[in-house]
Design an enzyme around this catalytic site. Sequence first.
Site, PDB file in Angstrom:
ATOM      1  N   THR A  52       0.974  -1.278  -0.102  1.00 33.56           N
ATOM      2  CA  THR A  52      -0.006   0.145   0.026  1.00 33.56           C
ATOM      3  C   THR A  52       0.915   1.103  -0.129  1.00 33.56           C
ATOM      4  OG1 THR A  52       0.053  -0.284   2.538  1.00 33.56           O
ATOM      5  CG2 THR A  52      -1.728  -1.174   1.056  1.00 33.56           C
ATOM      6  N   CYS A  53       2.135   1.206   0.411  1.00 36.06           N
ATOM      7  CA  CYS A  53       3.078   2.233   0.293  1.00 36.06           C
ATOM      8  C   CYS A  53       3.132   2.875  -1.071  1.00 36.06           C
ATOM      9  CB  CYS A  53       4.488   2.040   1.112  1.00 36.06           C
ATOM     10  SG  CYS A  53       5.295   0.782   0.556  1.00 36.06           S
ATOM     11  N   VAL A  54       3.227   1.995  -1.895  1.00 36.75           N
ATOM     12  CA  VAL A  54       3.493   2.332  -3.402  1.00 36.75           C
ATOM     13  C   VAL A  54       2.151   2.114  -4.130  1.00 36.75           C
ATOM     14  CG1 VAL A  54       5.925   2.479  -3.384  1.00 36.75           C
ATOM     15  CG2 VAL A  54       4.661   0.257  -3.828  1.00 36.75           C
TER      16      VAL A  54
END
Length: 1017
Positions: free
Chosen positions: A984-986
């Site tokens: 989810t960070c990218v």
Amino acid sequence: MFGNENRRTINLGGTSSATTQASILDQARVRRLQRESERRRHDNAIRIQAWWRGCREARLTRSQLRRVLDQDATSINGLRCLVLLGRDASALTLWCNSNNETSIFQLATGPYAASWLVLIRQIAHLLLQAVVKAPLAEQSIAYTNALSVLLSPSAASKVLGQDGTPVAAEIIQYLSRHGFYSDLSKAICAVPVGQHKNSQVLSGLVPLAIQPFSVFSLTSPAYSTCLIALVSHVFTIPLLPNRIPLQSLTNLSSNLPMSSLHMIQDDVSTIIDRATPDDKVNLISNLLVFMPPRYAKLRKDSLDTYLLLLTRTINTLPVHTLAPSQLAQNGTSDISLADDSDSDSDEPRTRVAVVSSFNAESVVAKPSPLDARTLKRLRTIYSLGHLKALISAASSREALIGFLLALVIGCPSEKGDILRAVLDCTGGGLIRELYRFQVRACPLGKDTDMSTLSAQTNASSWPPLILLVDVYNQTLLTMGDDEFFGTSVTSTSAPRNPLSLDELTTFSRQLLNIAFTLYWHPIEEQRNRAALDAAGLRITWEGVRDLVTRCLVGIHGRDSRKPFMPKDHWLVTSNFDVPSFVEAAIFEEQQLAEAEASPSVSRRNMSARQVAYLSPRLGILNNLPFAVPFALRVSIFRAFVLNDKQSRGASDRYSYEMRRARTLVRVRRGHVSQDGFDKLSEADLKAPIEITFIDQFGQEEAGIDGGGVFKEFLTSLSKEVFDTDRGLWLSSNNNELYPNPHAYATDAHSLAWFRFIGRILGKALYEGILLDVAFAGFFLAKWLKKRSFLDDLASLDPDLYNGLIFLKHYEGNPEDLSLNFTITVEEFGDTKTIDLVPNGSNIPVTRENRLAYITLVADFRLTKQIKLQSEAFFEGLSDMVDPKWLRMFNQHEVQILLGGVNSPIDVDDLRNNAQYGGLYDPNHPTIVAFWNVVETFDHEQRRALLRFVTSCSRPPLLGFKELVPHFAIRDAGSDIARLPTSSTCVNLLKLPLYPNAAILREKLLKSITSGAGFDLS
């Protein structure tokens, strides 16, 4: 006495050879000066002798006149002697004591009648002058008694019969021409307040003030002349009721000619122009004593003239003159609200800020400090009882509207009480009447031409429009949505919206055109004030614009919660070219950014009003944001952010300078919020932040933060800090967050956390990172410096809201409910009572003040309880995002900026903006199958997929092209037993190479619904 000293001396001996020409000239000059000095001495001696002879002759003559007067004070010669003696107190006393009611008029019947009338008029004037000179002297009683006889038609008629009234009229007319009422005023004022109140002199003087009106006919010019003088001189006496004996006060009050006040309508301006500021204050104070009991019986045109007199007097006094203090009086408290306006300004809500909305040029001087008794009388002007009596009696709506506007403008600190009293007296009747009979058909707001607004021919349309806007603004403060939309079921007699929704549609468009015009066109007060001045309004165009804007915001707020306006009703984009508008707005923002460099300018403290003055387009965006499409405003917002980044050299996060300016932060898994607070509270969050996560074993996780790890950090941080179990935030019935109002949330440490959270949310807005968090509408309103309404209380405290609505509609006596101006707060099982106003526990809630109570309770729960927490939060938020950028949006729109739009997910848009990695490309069979499967998902499944990949279930407002980083898919091996995972960070979906769409659908649904998430691999 005089010899030959003026004779010139002639020297026959000739000139000495030793004498020079210069010495001869000097001697001649000295002799000339000596002769001039002697001439002056001679002339002065002659004048002194003449004066001395005159004084001697005058004494002799006065002695002769006095002897004649002493011999026969009642004869015509005695009268002549008395007039020639002038202000001789003993002579006047002798004459008064020598005459009675009969003898005074005896000479008026004989051959000396004409001479007697000429002389007796002058004697009457001398008597009045003598009273003015020494009103407390014993002989003044005789003077006033004689004056009473001379001015009495009945006394004259006893001797003269039918000629008695004309004789009295002649005497009064003469006195009137020679300052009769001015002298009366001086004589009354010469008696100290409270002293000699029962003196016979005052008892004799007071009836003289009303005597002319029993002598002259109503059609006589002398009648109106005396009435003007009465208002100008007697009604301007300080503390008039306190100076007069009770019996005389009763006589004066019952015989005042106020039913004839219409006769001076054309002279009102003259009366006011000649009055000093103190005179004006005393005039209002005294009128408020004598006039209210007459309201119901006054002629309609006389009441209109009275309203006109009050209106113009108030308009020439400095603001706050009638209400200079909010202090408690006699153990009670003033429960008025300081200002019922929206808090749309960063400026403190002070009287100075209020005055800026008015035309201060009309105020030329301030009155002296007010006596407590005068101030008490002045305050009755905006009391409920007084306004109710006045409104019910007034027949001319034009006069009433002018008076109410003058009162609201002149007493801004009492504005809330005044408008509530008006609403209590009229219900919604005044609002309907103003709109349907005056505002709806007026030319104002029919177009966006400034000349229409500033035209003097439209001056009469402004007062009803401004009063309607003001009163309706007040109505909205305590109107629930059920009342607004006409769906109330609490009572069949419960008040409803005074205006129908169709009327509001037309009215709001009219106001929108006015507001847009005043923001769009430069306002030149001096050149364009003709319309406002002709209407008798001292409010400025800026003040008009603020009032109209506030009303528009209130109506739009209801429409945004439950739409009822036609599509595109609020937009004004047809009035300007959109692309050039955007370019100009961005340019104006750059200009303001350059102004920030000046030490005297602080953009962070600029109010919406100041921004509007400096920048018309930003003024529209800050004050009328709904007039511009939301998507357009979002693009402008992103452009502002980009400009700010470029000004800091941060447009390219991979540049050498930015890499050097990065803030490196190590964050432990499981301690994200605490580590973030410790290391980022004072960091420059506008610079890139590089996050390194530390796992449970104390090892750095692999990878370089290119923006995605920071997004994960923000996501994790938001989940922790907004957890209601931590105590900083509470959740409403709608699962919307707001600051915890408990006392422990206001200590220094908690406030530091609120400031930190504000900075973090500002960072998310600044970077365009969506967070899955929802805030309560009343809290979001504070981000925009807007006031919360009573209806906002429904989501926070339904029981309290229902109780207040019950009180508002209660048909019985509210005092039976035993309420007072306090509120009870419970914390950790302890209950304490807080006064809503000073001494609130001793102020019962009554029918008259219940709207004020409702407003104060709602304001306490929605604003005051979370004031410190909100201020700390906004301080942090403003560090990252300029407040005026956020003012381009309403509460609902700010929530969309923060968390995305709650609308169906457009699969085509997501696919067109997706990126691929590893073995995948747009034409790969697995990718083709993936998109085919996603198209078969329902709305909730698509939201689950988006949440699984990006941590937020709502799409960006402007589409997935705005998603940071972009939605991406990469291969995750060929093991078909493996489930899809995400980073989810990218915003990355790791999708195995499934052989067919059926398996892909099964595995994908299992992942997005089972809680599988971030993959550390």
